[in-house]
Design an enzyme around this catalytic site. Structure first.
Site, PDB file in Angstrom:
ATOM      1  N   ASP A 516     -68.848  22.006  29.154  1.00 35.89           N
ATOM      2  CA  ASP A 516     -69.210  20.649  29.585  1.00 35.89           C
ATOM      3  C   ASP A 516     -67.989  20.030  30.274  1.00 35.89           C
ATOM      4  O   ASP A 516     -66.886  20.595  30.235  1.00 35.89           O
ATOM      5  CB  ASP A 516     -69.618  19.838  28.359  1.00 35.89           C
ATOM      6  CG  ASP A 516     -70.406  18.584  28.695  1.00 35.89           C
ATOM      7  OD1 ASP A 516     -70.703  18.362  29.888  1.00 35.89           O
ATOM      8  OD2 ASP A 516     -70.740  17.837  27.761  1.00 35.89           O
ATOM      9  N   GLU A 519     -66.227  19.102  35.693  1.00 30.22           N
ATOM     10  CA  GLU A 519     -66.246  18.673  37.104  1.00 30.22           C
ATOM     11  C   GLU A 519     -64.867  18.693  37.782  1.00 30.22           C
ATOM     12  O   GLU A 519     -64.848  18.983  38.999  1.00 30.22           O
ATOM     13  CB  GLU A 519     -66.877  17.286  37.208  1.00 30.22           C
ATOM     14  CG  GLU A 519     -68.334  17.230  36.857  1.00 30.22           C
ATOM     15  CD  GLU A 519     -68.594  17.328  35.353  1.00 30.22           C
ATOM     16  OE1 GLU A 519     -69.644  17.847  34.969  1.00 30.22           O
ATOM     17  OE2 GLU A 519     -67.724  16.896  34.568  1.00 30.22           O
ATOM     18  N   ASP A 592     -76.625  14.453  31.923  1.00 27.23           N
ATOM     19  CA  ASP A 592     -76.902  13.384  30.959  1.00 27.23           C
ATOM     20  C   ASP A 592     -78.048  12.491  31.419  1.00 27.23           C
ATOM     21  O   ASP A 592     -77.851  11.360  31.880  1.00 27.23           O
ATOM     22  CB  ASP A 592     -75.633  12.559  30.737  1.00 27.23           C
ATOM     23  CG  ASP A 592     -74.519  13.391  30.115  1.00 27.23           C
ATOM     24  OD1 ASP A 592     -74.831  14.445  29.536  1.00 27.23           O
ATOM     25  OD2 ASP A 592     -73.350  12.995  30.211  1.00 27.23           O
TER      26      ASP A 592
END
Length: 925
Positions: A516, A519, A592
């Site tokens: 997770d 980015e 999300d």
């Protein structure tokens, strides 16, 4: 030494809940007008490009040329002369043309521009067609020459010299397929040495980007001819068919942004960039078919889809006989490394794309089943109770997930020894039921001298640096954090070693990984990400590779699991950030989302878009990550999510618990039925994952991929195909009484639950049943199923199969079944069963379609077929003759589903006594 201010910030970060820290605030993110390269590019007028192609020749099998400017543009008159650019065109097998434009490497430059490594697959260059000659001609009355090269027997590549343009055309008709710079919007800002008077700094909110090499953006227009719509370029929460963002009647729209960002509670129906970026666009139209354009570039990108009439005042005349869709591509840095995919069919374009970036990995069987996740399951007792409740309520599942709270103070590869004192035993208990566990490993490393990962990374210089050359320090879940520089192959190898059982203490062979925040997410960074002037391996600026950061992290983690299993165990790694090539390393999800009907609705085009761009193994959090879904929404999400390629329920820690048994007996029954539907269809899904692994054609598909000439399907994204055989229609409104379903094609469709037949090419208003979303089997297909309900996939291995044959108007049907051990890589050496089932002329035949190659490893299965169901049979047969053996079996009326009632027109051959692995025929008498 920490300043009092930094200590205050850390204290505040730890006191606030995550949703307080990271809730969506639009002004935290830049729009095009706040992004200088985008604002400059969008302000350019058609025809403003003054580049011309010169010195065209063939070298090393490529067309090469120089791009020079005829005259400086007004904003360049006081600057140093613009250097010539180097252009290369290469042709490859299967209808692929590659265009590269870069600063000439023979000329001096303060910095070489970044070219993204490790994305194009090994072996692609072996498919290169060595061009032997280039011909020249004046095209369409042009004053200047064009250079033409061979691409295939049907297509040619053309470089128009003045004005500069590159396009692909059909050899016979001369019709265009794809073109670049037809509207003269090409611009290439060259790297320069900074002078004393240059002010290149860019500021956004409290952040300053130093930009040591000045503006280095690239922009150009791309036109798709014969197209009705364009698709692709994920990730956006938007419609499947991309809407125009600039043109008449579109006043304040933003381009589609490709910039990997951590976006909490993202908005639906928005061009705003989300967690991943794939700069690959597909066009489709009835007139010409399908084509594709891919720009291998990892910097921020903005893309306009230009509405009809956007260039009405330009004075540029393009071929008027061809309908087209125009687009405009802008990137902050990098080079032009673009691929033209000629098609001509939808599946051809996807195959061409994955021949460049790689086919999707073949997942383990367990990973294609149902996953149960929450931020966070509290402790080992919670895990044990949740696992037991699934058994108590007779609901199958395969994977239980642990989020960040399972660690010791957000230090990855560790366990909270109070809450999870016996991690190996916990995993072994799950494994005893054939179940697996996934734990989270994020890219931010806690700056704690007692943490071995941080100590090693700091000592060895493995962190990304800031603009001053020091280890970059940002803020994420652990507080002060640094970030591993995964661009460096040596560091990726070091990271991979951390997943060994010796290094990841408490892990077992049934533990897999979730990446997770990759980015990368930086809470105190500009736009909640890393500064663009941070430095990577080889002096590469973060701006140049930002969109590939998560890709390299995903790659290194996948390699770690591969090493851990000595190359014998297929990795499962879920990643939030992605880039072209991510499909080779595992699954992704849509991030999300929120417990809203609109987010359920937008999940379909998001997943379809990911599949079109190589990422077959994708899904959306069932129920929505944020918020508390009303029960009806949760049930509808399970009913649709059962058909997602990646099927996982997940929820934020601030939400109420929502395991399937917490909403009353009837809703438990409905959710159980939805999950069981997935397990019943696992043979179909697994076979489709193998098809994707070979060809790149996605598991779930837009309707137009299977019905490319049906215009009614081109902009539909509320329904989708599972392979070529199932059509699934979601229900996206509260308390819906009816649902509208369009069934394409000329053949019939059979209701998946009742067997009721519906004529194709019609829209039906159907009752919205509470117990399922509409799903139909296409006439002419055969679907393999497993109808026994077990705890997990591992316990289904020896279960019998059911074949559902949906006959078309010719009383024929076909389908396939792929089986292997579900875990290892032995399938690459021939250890699998691949059968094709053909019903024709009243006879069902099982054919072996596994290639007969030397060195095949045997893979055996004693599984039998326990039922064969016939839908749409024109007669009333009573018996079947099975060969070999000359055995007769009765044909009787029976239920389509084991838990269902008998349905009219549903004929069943029960217990035919044949093995799935054998050659056999069944003649219907």
């Amino acid at each position: 030494m920490r300043t009092p201010l930094s200590l205050f910030f850390l204290s505040l970060l730890l006191l606030l809940s995550p949703s307080d820290v990271r809730s969506w605030k639009k002004d935290e993110f830049r729009n095009c007008n706040q992004t200088p390269f985008c604002k400059r590019a969008r302000g350019r007028k058609p025809g403003s490009c003054s580049h011309v192609a010169t010195d065209v020749s063939i070298s090393d099998g490529d067309l090469v040329a120089k791009l020079v400017q005829k005259e400086p543009t007004p904003d360049q008159e006081d600057q140093e002369p613009v250097k010539p650019l180097a252009l290369t065109i290469s042709a490859y097998e299967d209808g692929i043309m590659r265009l590269k434009i870069d600063e000439d490497p023979a000329l001096e430059s303060p910095k070489r521009r970044f070219q993204v490594p490790d994305v194009i697959v090994d072996g692609f260059e072996s498919k290169k067609l060595w061009l032997q000659r280039v011909s020249t001609e004046k095209v369409g009355g042009d004053e200047h020459l064009s250079s033409i090269v061979y691409l295939s027997d049907d297509y040619e590549g053309v470089v128009r010299h003045d004005p500069f343009e590159v396009y692909v055309r059909e050899r016979v008709s001369g019709d265009r397929v794809l073109s670049l710079n037809s509207h003269g919007l090409f611009d290439f800002e060259q790297v320069r040495a900074k002078k004393e008077e240059d002010d290149w700094e860019e500021r956004f909110r409290s952040h300053t980007d130093t930009r040591p090499y000045g503006p280095q953006s690239i922009s150009f227009d791309v036109s798709f001819y014969g197209a009705d719509f364009v698709y692709g370029i994920p990730e956006h929460a938007a419609s499947l068919a991309l809407k125009p963002t600039k043109g008449p009647g579109i006043d304040h729209s933003e381009p589609y942004r490709l910039f990997n960002l951590d976006v909490f509670e993202y908005l639906h129906d928005s061009p705003f960039g989300l967690y991943g970026s794939i700069p690959f666009m597909i066009s489709h139209g009835k007139a010409r078919g399908t084509s594709g354009f891919f720009w291998l570039n990892a910097a921020e990108m903005q893309i306009d889809v230009l509405g009809e009439g956007w260039d009405a005042d330009s004075g540029i005349m393009l071929p008027s006989s061809q309908k087209r869709v125009d687009t405009f591509w802008m990137s902050e840095a990098g080079i032009v490394d673009a691929f033209f995919f000629i098609g001509p069919g939808p599946k051809d374009v996807v195959k061409q794309y994955v021949s460049v970036t790689g086919a999707p990995a073949m997942p383990q069987l367990f990973a294609t089943a149902y996953h149960q996740c929450r931020w966070n399951y509290r402790d080992e007792e919670d895990v044990e109770n949740v696992d037991a409740k699934f058994d108590e309520h007779d609901i199958p599942y395969d994977v239980l997930w642990l989020d960040i709270e399972h660690t010791d103070g957000k230090k990855y590869f560790t366990w909270d020894r109070v809450l999870f004192p016996h991690p190996e035993e916990m995993q072994r208990k799950l494994a005893a039921k054939g179940r697996h566990m996934v734990t989270i490993v994020d890219p931010h490393i806690k700056r704690d001298e007692s943490y071995h990962i941080h100590k090693e990374a700091s000592k060895n210089g493995y962190y990304i640096k800031d603009a001053s050359g020091n280890d970059y320090e940002g803020w994420c879940w652990p507080g002060s954090s640094s970030y591993i520089d995964m661009l460096n192959p040596e560091i990726r190898s070091w990271w991979a070693d951390k997943f060994s059982f010796e290094n990841y203490v408490g892990s077992t062979p049934t533990l897999y990984i979730w990446n997770d925040m990759n980015e990368p997410s930086v809470f105190n960074g500009p736009e909640v990400t890393m500064p663009r002037d941070a430095l990577h391996y080889g002096g590469v600026e973060h701006r140049e590779l930002h969109n590939a950061n998560g890709y390299y992290f995903h790659m290194a983690t996948s390699d770690g699991l591969l090493k851990r299993g000595n190359g014998n165990d297929r990795p499962f790694v879920l990643s939030r950030a992605f880039f072209p090539g991510s499909q080779r390393y595992g699954a992704v999800w849509t991030g999300d989302n929120t417990a809203e009907w609109d987010h359920l609705r937008v999940s379909v085009p998001m997943i379809l878009t990911l599949g079109l761009t190589g990422l077959s193994f994708s899904g959306a959090d069932v129920g929505g990550f944020f918020g508390n879904p009303e029960t009806e929404l949760l049930v509808r999400w399970y009913q649709l999510g059962a058909y997602y390629p990646f099927f996982r329920a997940h929820a934020h820690q601030d939400t109420k618990r929502r395991e399937p048994w917490l909403f009353g007996e009837r809703n438990t029954e409905l959710i159980r039925d939805a999950i069981r539907t997935r397990y019943m269809l696992l043979p179909l899904f697994y076979s489709l994952f193998r098809e994707a692994n070979i060809t790149g054609v996605p598991v779930v598909r837009p309707l137009w991929m299977e019905f490319p000439f049906d215009e009614a399907t081109f902009d539909k994204d509320e329904a989708f195909m599972v392979g070529n055989s199932l059509l699934v229609q979601g229900i996206f409104t509260e308390r819906a009484k009816h649902v509208s379903v369009y069934l394409p094609g000329k053949e019939s469709w059979y209701d998946l639950r009742t067997g009721t037949a519906y004529v194709g090419s019609k829209t039906y208003k159907l009752e919205a049943s509470e117990d399922h979303v509409p799903a139909f089997q296409r006439a002419g297909t055969i679907i393999p199923r497993r109808d026994r309900y077990r705890r997990s996939t591992t316990q289904m291995v020896n279960d019998p199969y059911t074949l559902v044959i949906a006959l078309n108007s010719s009383q024929a049907a076909e389908g396939e079944l792929y089986i292997d051990d579900g875990k290892s890589f032995e399938f690459k050496h021939g250890a699998y069963i691949h059968r094709r089932f053909v019903f024709k002329g009243g006879k069902l035949t099982s054919l072996n379609v596994a290639p007969a190659t030397s060195g095949n490893l045997p893979f055996k299965s004693e599984c039998i077929i326990e039922r064969i169901i016939l839908l749409g049979h024109a007669g009333r047969p009573k018996n079947a003759l099975i060969e070999p053996g000359n055995v007769k079996a009765q044909i009787e009326s029976g239920p389509l589903l084991l838990q269902g009632r008998s349905s009219s027109g549903v004929l069943t051959i029960r217990k035919p006594g044949i093995r799935i692995a054998d050659d056999w025929t069944i003649k219907v008498l």
